[in-house]
Design a protein around this motif. Structure first.
Motif, mmCIF file in Angstrom:
data_model
loop_
_atom_site.group_PDB
_atom_site.id
_atom_site.type_symbol
_atom_site.label_atom_id
_atom_site.label_comp_id
_atom_site.label_asym_id
_atom_site.label_seq_id
_atom_site.Cartn_x
_atom_site.Cartn_y
_atom_site.Cartn_z
ATOM 1 N N ALA A 1 38.637 46.947 45.575
ATOM 2 C CA ALA A 1 40.061 46.603 45.671
ATOM 3 C C ALA A 1 40.715 46.586 44.293
ATOM 4 O O ALA A 1 41.821 47.109 44.126
ATOM 5 N N GLY B 1 41.078 50.103 43.121
ATOM 6 C CA GLY B 1 42.154 50.758 43.854
ATOM 7 C C GLY B 1 43.526 50.344 43.370
ATOM 8 O O GLY B 1 44.424 51.182 43.210
ATOM 9 N N VAL B 2 43.706 49.055 43.130
ATOM 10 C CA VAL B 2 44.996 48.573 42.628
ATOM 11 C C VAL B 2 45.287 49.184 41.269
ATOM 12 O O VAL B 2 46.408 49.613 40.992
ATOM 13 N N ILE C 1 33.452 44.758 47.645
ATOM 14 C CA ILE C 1 34.774 45.037 48.206
ATOM 15 C C ILE C 1 35.864 44.622 47.230
ATOM 16 O O ILE C 1 36.858 45.332 47.048
ATOM 17 N N LEU C 2 35.681 43.484 46.561
ATOM 18 C CA LEU C 2 36.663 43.068 45.568
ATOM 19 C C LEU C 2 36.705 44.055 44.404
ATOM 20 O O LEU C 2 37.781 44.384 43.900
ATOM 21 N N ILE D 1 44.052 41.951 39.321
ATOM 22 C CA ILE D 1 44.983 42.393 40.366
ATOM 23 C C ILE D 1 46.373 41.815 40.112
ATOM 24 O O ILE D 1 47.383 42.516 40.198
#
Length: 185
Positions: A28, A31-32, A24-25, A176
């Motif tokens: 993420a 996606g970022v 999931i990280l 991120i």
């Protein structure tokens, strides 16, 4: 054969949770980076939001706090098999320490390409090592040590997984934050 209930769950079942947290990280972070307006090819982001001088008290306090946070994060990662915590929690502490270091020194830069490459490699290594249990125990994503082995042998696997997860999480969070800084400019 575990020392406590947390370790008992972690010995055989927690790896599913850890793999999905890491996945999931990874999603993420991807996606970022995808949504971010700036290209990753852009020159490395410096960690000063503006060109103004950082207050000296903040710099001094951060330099004192940095090694303490780093050591505490490493402690949480390495002792995650004995207590609640581990790679994910320790990785966030280490990432915070690294981000503080980069924030107080304008000369520090982050090579986002390298961070993302290492993070993806660590995730693949995490999946590969956790898949070794298929050959040793006939089950995927569990401890590769035989069931009748000592807790010390099983702890090697858990510590190794915690270190990989901690590194992956800290790199992902640094990536991120770097993307948010680029976006904020």
């Amino acid at each position: 054969g575990s020392q406590n209930l947390v370790t008992g769950i972690y010995l055989d079942y927690r790896l599913f949770d850890s793999l999905f947290e890491a996945a999931i990280l990874l999603i993420a972070v991807s996606g970022v980076m995808l949504i971010s307006e700036h290209s990753i090819d852009e020159k490395n982001a410096t960690f000063m939001i503006d060109k103004q001088k950082t207050p000296e008290l903040f710099v001094i306090f951060s330099r004192i706090l940095y090694p303490i946070m780093l050591l505490f994060g490493i402690y949480v990662i390495i002792n995650g098999h004995l207590s609640p915590g581990g790679g994910f929690q320790g990785g966030t502490i280490v990432a915070t320490a690294i981000l503080i270091l980069y924030y107080i020194d304008i000369r520090k830069t982050v090579d986002v390409h390298r961070v993302l490459t290492i993070e993806k490699f660590l995730f693949l290594l995490l999946v590969l090592i956790s898949s070794l249990s298929f050959f040793t125990r006939g089950t995927l994503f569990t401890n590769f040590a035989p069931i009748d082995s000592s807790i010390e042998v099983k702890a090697i696997f858990l510590t190794m997984m915690n270190i990989l997860i901690g590194l992956k999480v800290s790199l992902g969070l640094v990536a991120i934050f770097t993307a948010f800084l680029k976006e904020g400019r």
